[in-house]
Design a protein around this motif. Structure first.
Motif, PDB file in Angstrom:
ATOM      1  N   GLU A  34       0.829  -1.270   0.090  1.00  0.00           N
ATOM      2  CA  GLU A  34       0.075   0.061  -0.059  1.00  0.00           C
ATOM      3  C   GLU A  34       0.940   1.148   0.057  1.00  0.00           C
ATOM      4  N   ALA A  35       1.894   1.257   0.720  1.00  0.00           N
ATOM      5  CA  ALA A  35       2.889   2.477   0.743  1.00  0.00           C
ATOM      6  C   ALA A  35       3.458   2.895  -0.714  1.00  0.00           C
ATOM      7  N   VAL A  36       3.890   1.469  -1.340  1.00  0.00           N
ATOM      8  CA  VAL A  36       4.440   1.704  -2.538  1.00  0.00           C
ATOM      9  C   VAL A  36       3.436   2.421  -3.564  1.00  0.00           C
ATOM     10  N   ASP A  37       2.250   1.681  -3.410  1.00  0.00           N
ATOM     11  CA  ASP A  37       1.098   2.001  -4.519  1.00  0.00           C
ATOM     12  C   ASP A  37       1.101   3.643  -4.172  1.00  0.00           C
ATOM     13  N   HIS A  38       1.146   4.040  -2.916  1.00  0.00           N
ATOM     14  CA  HIS A  38       0.990   5.514  -2.649  1.00  0.00           C
ATOM     15  C   HIS A  38       1.967   6.275  -3.249  1.00  0.00           C
ATOM     16  N   VAL A  39       3.078   5.957  -3.003  1.00  0.00           N
ATOM     17  CA  VAL A  39       4.358   6.686  -3.470  1.00  0.00           C
ATOM     18  C   VAL A  39       4.305   6.730  -5.254  1.00  0.00           C
ATOM     19  N   ARG A  40       3.769   5.581  -5.983  1.00  0.00           N
ATOM     20  CA  ARG A  40       3.848   5.419  -7.327  1.00  0.00           C
ATOM     21  C   ARG A  40       2.358   6.536  -7.721  1.00  0.00           C
ATOM     22  N   SER A  41       1.659   6.572  -6.806  1.00  0.00           N
ATOM     23  CA  SER A  41       0.234   7.392  -7.392  1.00  0.00           C
ATOM     24  C   SER A  41       0.783   9.136  -7.324  1.00  0.00           C
ATOM     25  N   LEU A  42       1.717   9.172  -6.496  1.00  0.00           N
ATOM     26  CA  LEU A  42       2.311  10.638  -6.192  1.00  0.00           C
ATOM     27  C   LEU A  42       3.132  10.956  -7.440  1.00  0.00           C
ATOM     28  N   PHE A  43       3.888  10.080  -7.829  1.00  0.00           N
ATOM     29  CA  PHE A  43       4.701  10.297  -8.989  1.00  0.00           C
ATOM     30  C   PHE A  43       4.219   9.724 -10.332  1.00  0.00           C
ATOM     31  N   HIS A  44       2.888   9.810 -10.395  1.00  0.00           N
ATOM     32  CA  HIS A  44       2.304   9.094 -11.657  1.00  0.00           C
ATOM     33  C   HIS A  44       2.849  10.030 -12.928  1.00  0.00           C
ATOM     34  N   GLY A  45       3.254   9.068 -13.853  1.00  0.00           N
ATOM     35  CA  GLY A  45       3.690   9.665 -15.189  1.00  0.00           C
ATOM     36  C   GLY A  45       5.563   9.554 -15.155  1.00  0.00           C
ATOM     37  N   PHE A  46       5.952   9.087 -13.834  1.00  0.00           N
ATOM     38  CA  PHE A  46       7.464   9.062 -13.817  1.00  0.00           C
ATOM     39  C   PHE A  46       7.688   7.595 -13.686  1.00  0.00           C
ATOM     40  N   GLU A  47       8.788   7.035 -14.000  1.00  0.00           N
ATOM     41  CA  GLU A  47       9.404   5.649 -13.576  1.00  0.00           C
ATOM     42  C   GLU A  47       9.810   5.484 -12.191  1.00  0.00           C
ATOM     43  N   VAL A  48       9.080   4.883 -11.569  1.00  0.00           N
ATOM     44  CA  VAL A  48       9.487   4.562 -10.066  1.00  0.00           C
ATOM     45  C   VAL A  48      10.048   3.015  -9.843  1.00  0.00           C
ATOM     46  N   THR A  49      11.398   3.228  -9.175  1.00  0.00           N
ATOM     47  CA  THR A  49      11.801   1.836  -8.878  1.00  0.00           C
ATOM     48  C   THR A  49      12.004   1.668  -7.407  1.00  0.00           C
ATOM     49  N   VAL A  50      11.530   0.886  -6.797  1.00  0.00           N
ATOM     50  CA  VAL A  50      11.860   0.688  -5.214  1.00  0.00           C
ATOM     51  C   VAL A  50      13.114  -0.015  -5.065  1.00  0.00           C
ATOM     52  N   ASP A  51      13.741   0.734  -4.201  1.00  0.00           N
ATOM     53  CA  ASP A  51      15.299   0.546  -3.724  1.00  0.00           C
ATOM     54  C   ASP A  51      15.475  -0.336  -2.624  1.00  0.00           C
ATOM     55  N   ASP A  52      14.545   0.040  -1.775  1.00  0.00           N
ATOM     56  CA  ASP A  52      14.454  -0.743  -0.382  1.00  0.00           C
ATOM     57  C   ASP A  52      13.111  -0.542   0.339  1.00  0.00           C
ATOM     58  N   ALA A  53      12.447  -1.586   1.269  1.00  0.00           N
ATOM     59  CA  ALA A  53      11.168  -1.429   1.762  1.00  0.00           C
ATOM     60  C   ALA A  53      11.424  -2.116   3.120  1.00  0.00           C
ATOM     61  N   ALA A  54      10.859  -1.780   4.137  1.00  0.00           N
ATOM     62  CA  ALA A  54      10.496  -2.581   5.413  1.00  0.00           C
ATOM     63  C   ALA A  54       9.343  -2.435   5.903  1.00  0.00           C
ATOM     64  N   PRO A  55       8.531  -3.203   6.414  1.00  0.00           N
ATOM     65  CA  PRO A  55       7.282  -2.788   6.870  1.00  0.00           C
ATOM     66  C   PRO A  55       7.361  -2.231   8.423  1.00  0.00           C
ATOM     67  N   GLY A  56       6.059  -1.620   8.676  1.00  0.00           N
ATOM     68  CA  GLY A  56       6.202  -1.194   9.989  1.00  0.00           C
ATOM     69  C   GLY A  56       5.629  -1.911  11.260  1.00  0.00           C
ATOM     70  N   ALA A  57       5.313  -1.572  12.255  1.00  0.00           N
ATOM     71  CA  ALA A  57       4.760  -2.678  13.469  1.00  0.00           C
ATOM     72  C   ALA A  57       3.848  -1.476  14.184  1.00  0.00           C
ATOM     73  N   ARG A  58       2.599  -2.356  14.262  1.00  0.00           N
ATOM     74  CA  ARG A  58       1.700  -1.731  15.117  1.00  0.00           C
ATOM     75  C   ARG A  58       2.163  -1.841  16.689  1.00  0.00           C
ATOM     76  N   PRO A  59       1.509  -0.883  17.549  1.00  0.00           N
ATOM     77  CA  PRO A  59       2.325  -0.851  18.815  1.00  0.00           C
ATOM     78  C   PRO A  59       2.002  -2.089  19.735  1.00  0.00           C
ATOM     79  N   GLY A  60       1.160  -2.866  19.556  1.00  0.00           N
ATOM     80  CA  GLY A  60       1.222  -4.261  20.212  1.00  0.00           C
ATOM     81  C   GLY A  60       1.029  -3.942  22.017  1.00  0.00           C
ATOM     82  N   LEU A  61       0.816  -3.116  22.292  1.00  0.00           N
ATOM     83  CA  LEU A  61       0.913  -2.835  23.973  1.00  0.00           C
ATOM     84  C   LEU A  61      -0.147  -3.374  24.486  1.00  0.00           C
ATOM     85  N   ASP A  62      -1.331  -3.909  23.784  1.00  0.00           N
ATOM     86  CA  ASP A  62      -2.167  -4.675  24.470  1.00  0.00           C
ATOM     87  C   ASP A  62      -2.042  -6.216  24.865  1.00  0.00           C
TER      88      ASP A  62
END
Length: 384
Positions: free
Chosen positions: A282-310
């Motif tokens: 979803e994050a990559v799709d969001h970035v691609r939508s912002l730069f629509h019309g340009f070539e976008v190549t993913v270099d590095d990615a890592a997911p986040g983590a929900r708080p998990g405090l419960d």
């Protein structure tokens, strides 16, 4: 304030020998957690060059009779095997970003106002010192503990030592709960943002700069990418009671062939820090939508983590720590390896000394009191 060094800390743990060769002394795990922090910081360990500090940590831990010690490349895992009902991982990375004339460590101030100034004091050798001091002291904690010291956290996620352990020796990370000693100013920070880094390519056409109208200047055209970034409004997103602030920023740009050539390509490197409610896709799709019309190549990615405090152990740990330190849980804006523990199904929190706003800065410094607070709080919970 004037520099101050106590008699116990006045001797530098490292010195420069002949032809710039560092003279390094063994780690004294019972020397006091603040002095140990200084010792660790004065051992250079920029990402990719952690073998020396890993050797020192391994040697010190193998001298302790109550721990099983395993080494994987430059990651060290030390475990109690007491048969307790619960197992906790306490982890920290041993690498730093490059040194910027900020070693050896300086001690500034006195007493309760004493601070350690230098690379690694915040991110995150104060936390590593807490781990090592407790690993040596706690022969019989009330929970089995796995102490993890790993390499290459400050570089591409594919090189991360904790990630390598999860792939090559996942059994070493089995636990009911994990504490990551990343800097939190001695507070509890839940979860973390995810991160995506992309290259946005802007095409052009070469020409002699004396006849620039015969080409298309890719660097000039990159202004559209920069304009979109400047106009972008990052979101603040609530996830399980904590509000994560997102960010989209240019972190690099390259282009140009020669001093008399119109460039046919410009590449803008963009980093998107996203709330843990989004997946990487979803994050990559969001970035691609912002730069629509340009070539976008993913270099590095890592997911986040929900708080998990419960999670029960996370809630118990948070209550115990905050009873000593005060405050309320906060979100972790940067990416940390709590995300790797989340992928393994292990609830995890960030808890360590040092202001995260000072991480990676040339004036990185940490109050000695925060190192001592984290040591005291973690010790109290592991012996309760």
């Amino acid at each position: 304030m004037p520099a101050y060094e106590s008699p116990a800390e006045s001797a530098q743990p490292t010195a420069t020998g002949g032809e710039g060769v560092p003279v390094v002394h063994p780690l004294e795990l019972t020397s006091g957690v603040v002095k140990l922090t200084r010792t660790l910081c004065d051992v250079p360990s920029v990402s990719g060059d952690e073998s020396l500090i890993a050797d020192l940590i391994e040697t010190a831990l193998r001298e302790l009779g109550h721990l099983e010690v395993v080494r994987n490349a430059n990651a060290i895992v030390a475990r109690t095997t007491l048969g307790r009902a619960q197992r906790v991982v306490v982890a920290g990375h041993i690498d730093t970003v490059p040194i910027a004339n900020n070693l050896p460590v300086r001690v500034v101030g006195e007493g309760a106002y004493r601070e350690l100034w230098g690379r690694g004091t915040v991110d995150m050798k104060g936390g590593v010192a807490v781990q090592l001091a407790l690993a040596a002291e706690l022969v019989a904690p009330t929970r089995d503990v796995t102490w993890v010291f790993y390499d290459n956290e400050e570089v591409a996620s594919t090189l991360n030592g904790l990630g390598r352990l999860s792939r090559e020796a996942p059994e070493l990370l089995h636990a009911d709960f994990a504490v990551l000693c990343e800097p939190t100013a001695a507070g509890i920070e839940g979860g973390c943002n995810g991160t995506v880094r992309v290259h946005v390519r802007v095409p052009g056409e070469t020409a002699h700069s004396a006849r620039s109208w015969m080409g298309t200047n890719a660097i000039h055209a990159a202004s559209e990418v920069l304009n979109r970034l400047a106009a972008y409004q990052p979101a603040s997103i609530e996830v399980d009671g904590l509000v994560y602030r997102e960010g989209m920023n240019a972190v690099g740009i390259r282009g140009g062939v020669a001093g008399n050539v119109i460039p046919d390509e410009c590449v803008v490197t963009v980093n998107f820090r996203f709330a843990p409610s989004r997946s990487v896709a979803e994050a990559v799709d969001h970035v691609r939508s912002l730069f629509h019309g340009f070539e976008v190549t993913v270099d590095d990615a890592a997911p986040g983590a929900r708080p998990g405090l419960d999670a029960p152990l996370a809630a118990e740990f948070t209550e115990a720590v905050l009873a000593l330190t005060g405050g309320v849980p906060a979100p972790k804006y940067g990416w940390t390896d709590v995300a790797r523990f989340a992928e393994l199904g292990i609830p995890a929190v960030n808890f360590g000394p040092g202001d995260p706003l000072l991480a990676h800065k040339d004036n990185e410094h940490c109050p000695a009191s925060q190192i001592e607070i984290c040591y005291t709080a973690l010790r109290a919970w592991l012996t309760a």
